[in-house]
Design a protein around this motif. Structure first.
Motif, PDB file in Angstrom:
ATOM      1  N   TRP A 102       0.905  -1.034  -0.045  1.00  0.00           N
ATOM      2  CA  TRP A 102       0.323   0.025   0.088  1.00  0.00           C
ATOM      3  C   TRP A 102       0.938   1.087  -0.072  1.00  0.00           C
ATOM      4  O   TRP A 102       1.817   1.157   0.548  1.00  0.00           O
ATOM      5  CB  TRP A 102      -1.038  -0.111   1.135  1.00  0.00           C
ATOM      6  CG  TRP A 102      -1.707   1.328   1.290  1.00  0.00           C
ATOM      7  CD1 TRP A 102      -2.752   1.367   0.793  1.00  0.00           C
ATOM      8  CD2 TRP A 102      -1.474   2.407   1.876  1.00  0.00           C
ATOM      9  NE1 TRP A 102      -3.496   2.654   1.150  1.00  0.00           N
ATOM     10  CE2 TRP A 102      -2.711   3.370   1.618  1.00  0.00           C
ATOM     11  CE3 TRP A 102      -0.383   2.978   2.622  1.00  0.00           C
ATOM     12  CZ2 TRP A 102      -2.692   4.712   1.973  1.00  0.00           C
ATOM     13  CZ3 TRP A 102      -0.307   4.330   2.878  1.00  0.00           C
ATOM     14  CH2 TRP A 102      -1.559   5.095   2.661  1.00  0.00           C
ATOM     15  N   THR A 103       0.634   2.123  -0.886  1.00  0.00           N
ATOM     16  CA  THR A 103       1.677   3.372  -0.930  1.00  0.00           C
ATOM     17  C   THR A 103       0.615   4.502  -1.531  1.00  0.00           C
ATOM     18  O   THR A 103      -0.417   4.270  -2.252  1.00  0.00           O
ATOM     19  CB  THR A 103       2.833   3.043  -1.782  1.00  0.00           C
ATOM     20  OG1 THR A 103       3.406   4.140  -1.802  1.00  0.00           O
ATOM     21  CG2 THR A 103       2.347   2.668  -3.407  1.00  0.00           C
ATOM     22  N   ASP A 104       1.134   5.765  -1.218  1.00  0.00           N
ATOM     23  CA  ASP A 104       0.782   6.735  -1.916  1.00  0.00           C
ATOM     24  C   ASP A 104       1.886   7.556  -3.101  1.00  0.00           C
ATOM     25  O   ASP A 104       1.478   8.443  -3.616  1.00  0.00           O
ATOM     26  CB  ASP A 104       0.596   8.222  -1.040  1.00  0.00           C
ATOM     27  CG  ASP A 104       1.540   8.575  -0.173  1.00  0.00           C
ATOM     28  OD1 ASP A 104       2.675   8.013  -0.498  1.00  0.00           O
ATOM     29  OD2 ASP A 104       1.724   9.313   0.372  1.00  0.00           O
ATOM     30  N   TYR A 105       2.410   6.499  -3.734  1.00  0.00           N
ATOM     31  CA  TYR A 105       3.226   6.871  -4.591  1.00  0.00           C
ATOM     32  C   TYR A 105       2.714   7.316  -5.924  1.00  0.00           C
ATOM     33  O   TYR A 105       1.726   6.484  -6.302  1.00  0.00           O
ATOM     34  CB  TYR A 105       4.169   5.716  -4.932  1.00  0.00           C
ATOM     35  CG  TYR A 105       5.322   5.972  -6.168  1.00  0.00           C
ATOM     36  CD1 TYR A 105       6.628   6.601  -6.024  1.00  0.00           C
ATOM     37  CD2 TYR A 105       5.031   5.358  -7.428  1.00  0.00           C
ATOM     38  CE1 TYR A 105       7.431   7.006  -6.671  1.00  0.00           C
ATOM     39  CE2 TYR A 105       6.032   5.707  -8.582  1.00  0.00           C
ATOM     40  CZ  TYR A 105       7.292   6.452  -8.021  1.00  0.00           C
ATOM     41  OH  TYR A 105       7.944   6.602  -9.102  1.00  0.00           O
ATOM     42  N   VAL A 141      20.338  -1.168 -14.533  1.00  0.00           N
ATOM     43  CA  VAL A 141      19.144  -0.868 -13.502  1.00  0.00           C
ATOM     44  C   VAL A 141      19.250   0.554 -13.091  1.00  0.00           C
ATOM     45  O   VAL A 141      20.179   0.825 -12.206  1.00  0.00           O
ATOM     46  CB  VAL A 141      19.313  -2.042 -12.597  1.00  0.00           C
ATOM     47  CG1 VAL A 141      17.851  -1.724 -11.651  1.00  0.00           C
ATOM     48  CG2 VAL A 141      19.020  -3.348 -13.082  1.00  0.00           C
ATOM     49  N   SER A 142      18.326   1.341 -13.110  1.00  0.00           N
ATOM     50  CA  SER A 142      18.459   2.450 -12.489  1.00  0.00           C
ATOM     51  C   SER A 142      17.416   2.550 -11.283  1.00  0.00           C
ATOM     52  O   SER A 142      16.635   1.758 -11.154  1.00  0.00           O
ATOM     53  CB  SER A 142      17.916   3.727 -13.478  1.00  0.00           C
ATOM     54  OG  SER A 142      16.797   3.395 -14.112  1.00  0.00           O
ATOM     55  N   GLY A 143      17.231   3.679 -10.575  1.00  0.00           N
ATOM     56  CA  GLY A 143      16.516   3.851  -9.446  1.00  0.00           C
ATOM     57  C   GLY A 143      16.211   5.045  -9.015  1.00  0.00           C
ATOM     58  O   GLY A 143      16.863   6.045  -9.329  1.00  0.00           O
ATOM     59  N   GLU A 144      14.969   5.159  -7.875  1.00  0.00           N
ATOM     60  CA  GLU A 144      14.847   6.391  -7.332  1.00  0.00           C
ATOM     61  C   GLU A 144      14.444   5.859  -5.839  1.00  0.00           C
ATOM     62  O   GLU A 144      13.981   4.885  -5.554  1.00  0.00           O
ATOM     63  CB  GLU A 144      13.640   7.158  -7.903  1.00  0.00           C
ATOM     64  CG  GLU A 144      12.301   6.256  -7.917  1.00  0.00           C
ATOM     65  CD  GLU A 144      11.333   6.919  -8.661  1.00  0.00           C
ATOM     66  OE1 GLU A 144      10.413   7.609  -7.899  1.00  0.00           O
ATOM     67  OE2 GLU A 144      11.203   6.772  -9.994  1.00  0.00           O
ATOM     68  N   HIS A 145      14.593   7.018  -5.039  1.00  0.00           N
ATOM     69  CA  HIS A 145      14.352   6.835  -3.592  1.00  0.00           C
ATOM     70  C   HIS A 145      13.298   7.571  -2.945  1.00  0.00           C
ATOM     71  O   HIS A 145      13.024   8.784  -3.060  1.00  0.00           O
ATOM     72  CB  HIS A 145      15.532   7.529  -2.589  1.00  0.00           C
ATOM     73  CG  HIS A 145      15.443   7.171  -1.344  1.00  0.00           C
ATOM     74  ND1 HIS A 145      16.302   7.690  -0.246  1.00  0.00           N
ATOM     75  CD2 HIS A 145      14.256   6.642  -0.334  1.00  0.00           C
ATOM     76  CE1 HIS A 145      15.591   7.524   0.983  1.00  0.00           C
ATOM     77  NE2 HIS A 145      14.527   6.530   0.801  1.00  0.00           N
ATOM     78  N   PHE A 146      12.164   6.772  -2.850  1.00  0.00           N
ATOM     79  CA  PHE A 146      10.806   7.215  -2.533  1.00  0.00           C
ATOM     80  C   PHE A 146      10.654   7.462  -0.854  1.00  0.00           C
ATOM     81  O   PHE A 146      10.909   6.341  -0.438  1.00  0.00           O
ATOM     82  CB  PHE A 146       9.575   6.173  -3.032  1.00  0.00           C
ATOM     83  CG  PHE A 146       8.107   6.870  -2.634  1.00  0.00           C
ATOM     84  CD1 PHE A 146       7.749   7.934  -2.932  1.00  0.00           C
ATOM     85  CD2 PHE A 146       7.461   5.810  -1.863  1.00  0.00           C
ATOM     86  CE1 PHE A 146       6.305   8.323  -2.577  1.00  0.00           C
ATOM     87  CE2 PHE A 146       6.153   6.309  -1.430  1.00  0.00           C
ATOM     88  CZ  PHE A 146       5.601   7.607  -1.954  1.00  0.00           C
ATOM     89  N   ARG A 147      10.200   8.730  -0.548  1.00  0.00           N
ATOM     90  CA  ARG A 147      10.151   8.828   0.932  1.00  0.00           C
ATOM     91  C   ARG A 147       8.750   9.110   1.459  1.00  0.00           C
ATOM     92  O   ARG A 147       8.673   9.439   2.561  1.00  0.00           O
ATOM     93  CB  ARG A 147      11.114  10.106   1.111  1.00  0.00           C
ATOM     94  CG  ARG A 147      12.785   9.877   1.053  1.00  0.00           C
ATOM     95  CD  ARG A 147      13.398  11.124   1.050  1.00  0.00           C
ATOM     96  NE  ARG A 147      14.740  11.086   1.046  1.00  0.00           N
ATOM     97  CZ  ARG A 147      15.528  10.906  -0.193  1.00  0.00           C
ATOM     98  NH1 ARG A 147      14.892  11.075  -1.241  1.00  0.00           N
ATOM     99  NH2 ARG A 147      16.884  10.866   0.039  1.00  0.00           N
ATOM    100  N   GLY A 148       7.752   8.666   0.523  1.00  0.00           N
ATOM    101  CA  GLY A 148       6.456   8.872   0.950  1.00  0.00           C
ATOM    102  C   GLY A 148       5.870   7.636   1.788  1.00  0.00           C
ATOM    103  O   GLY A 148       6.781   6.943   2.218  1.00  0.00           O
ATOM    104  N   ARG A 149       4.691   7.436   1.719  1.00  0.00           N
ATOM    105  CA  ARG A 149       3.920   6.317   2.645  1.00  0.00           C
ATOM    106  C   ARG A 149       3.918   5.142   1.772  1.00  0.00           C
ATOM    107  O   ARG A 149       3.688   5.004   0.517  1.00  0.00           O
ATOM    108  CB  ARG A 149       2.644   6.779   2.988  1.00  0.00           C
ATOM    109  CG  ARG A 149       2.428   8.240   3.728  1.00  0.00           C
ATOM    110  CD  ARG A 149       1.122   8.349   4.367  1.00  0.00           C
ATOM    111  NE  ARG A 149       0.344   8.638   3.275  1.00  0.00           N
ATOM    112  CZ  ARG A 149      -1.184   8.824   3.615  1.00  0.00           C
ATOM    113  NH1 ARG A 149      -1.706   8.663   4.702  1.00  0.00           N
ATOM    114  NH2 ARG A 149      -1.866   9.094   2.530  1.00  0.00           N
ATOM    115  N   TRP A 150       4.538   4.021   2.541  1.00  0.00           N
ATOM    116  CA  TRP A 150       4.564   2.802   1.893  1.00  0.00           C
ATOM    117  C   TRP A 150       4.395   1.723   2.948  1.00  0.00           C
ATOM    118  O   TRP A 150       5.287   1.808   3.888  1.00  0.00           O
ATOM    119  CB  TRP A 150       5.733   2.920   0.984  1.00  0.00           C
ATOM    120  CG  TRP A 150       6.246   1.184   0.440  1.00  0.00           C
ATOM    121  CD1 TRP A 150       5.733   0.853  -0.770  1.00  0.00           C
ATOM    122  CD2 TRP A 150       6.715   0.105   1.299  1.00  0.00           C
ATOM    123  NE1 TRP A 150       6.171  -0.372  -0.755  1.00  0.00           N
ATOM    124  CE2 TRP A 150       6.888  -0.894   0.269  1.00  0.00           C
ATOM    125  CE3 TRP A 150       7.541   0.191   2.354  1.00  0.00           C
ATOM    126  CZ2 TRP A 150       7.821  -2.153   0.639  1.00  0.00           C
ATOM    127  CZ3 TRP A 150       8.186  -1.199   2.657  1.00  0.00           C
ATOM    128  CH2 TRP A 150       8.159  -2.154   1.646  1.00  0.00           C
TER     129      TRP A 150
END
Length: 223
Positions: free
Chosen positions: A109-112, A194-203
């Motif tokens: 579950w996330t708000d991404y 492989v690229s990536g990103e750092h998500f700091r929201g709700r998860w």
């Protein structure tokens, strides 16, 4: 871009809820978990969705139908027996086509905002990573200058969120059957693909009753 939701797991740690209900249809604050993804995908502009299923999968098809009421067109990839993450995706590739596609685990579950992923893919995969949760303190991978690599002992790491964009070429040497996705990703990482990103929201990885309760608390705080 097409999207795929992985929904074939049995959810054994969430019994007895999952004895008669597939995990994606377990409810948080009255809403089946998978519906949060469907609504978020539609808001982000996605239209074509593939969902794989195994355990009690017909319930998922019966509940979601064609996807029209969510503004989506859903196709299903049923599995007679669970094929694990990699095998399930490989089986669904004919429905996903030849272009990169969004992948999301049905039990997070996330708000991404999935709309952030509607951009050209640099390599074979792009992973969304999150801070290491309490139940997974060692993490999975490192993120340096936008590239993802294997986590090294003693160095900062992040956890794979279960959200990614994958290119079908990632699976070009695979054969039908059950296999995991992680070894394919690690092989691609070693090749700098492989690229990536750092998500700091709700998860939240909704793998237990306690973490389901965490989601409900987050949702109630919105009201």
């Amino acid at each position: 871009m097409k999207a795929m939701i992985l929904a074939a797991g049995k959810g054994e740690r969430m019994r007895p809820l999952t004895l008669h209900t597939p995990k994606p249809l377990v409810r948080a604050a009255g809403t089946p978990l998978i519906e949060f993804h469907l609504r978020a995908l539609a808001r982000a502009g996605f239209q074509d969705l593939v969902i794989n299923h195994a355990w009690l999968g017909q319930q998922i098809e019966d509940h979601l139908g064609s996807g029209e009421r969510f503004g989506l067109s859903i196709r299903y990839s049923p599995e007679g027996e669970p094929l694990e993450t990699g095998g399930g995706i490989f089986r669904a590739l004919p429905l996903l086509g030849d272009e990169p596609f969004l992948l999301v685990n049905g039990d997070v579950w996330t708000d991404y905002d999935f709309g952030h992923l509607c951009r050209p893919l640099d390599g074979l995969a792009h992973l969304v990573l999150v801070d290491n949760p309490e139940h997974h303190p060692r993490g999975d991978f490192q993120l340096v200058d936008g590239r993802v690599s294997e986590a090294r002992e003693g160095e900062p790491s992040l956890t794979y969120s279960g959200i990614a964009v994958l290119h079908p070429r990632l699976f070009e040497d695979c054969q039908p059957g059950a296999f995991k996705l992680a070894p394919l990703l690690r092989q691609a990482m070693a090749a700098g693909q492989v690229s990536g990103e750092h998500f700091r929201g709700r998860w939240v990885d909704v793998g237990t009753h306690e973490r389901l309760a965490d989601v409900e608390r987050l949702l109630q705080a919105e009201v």
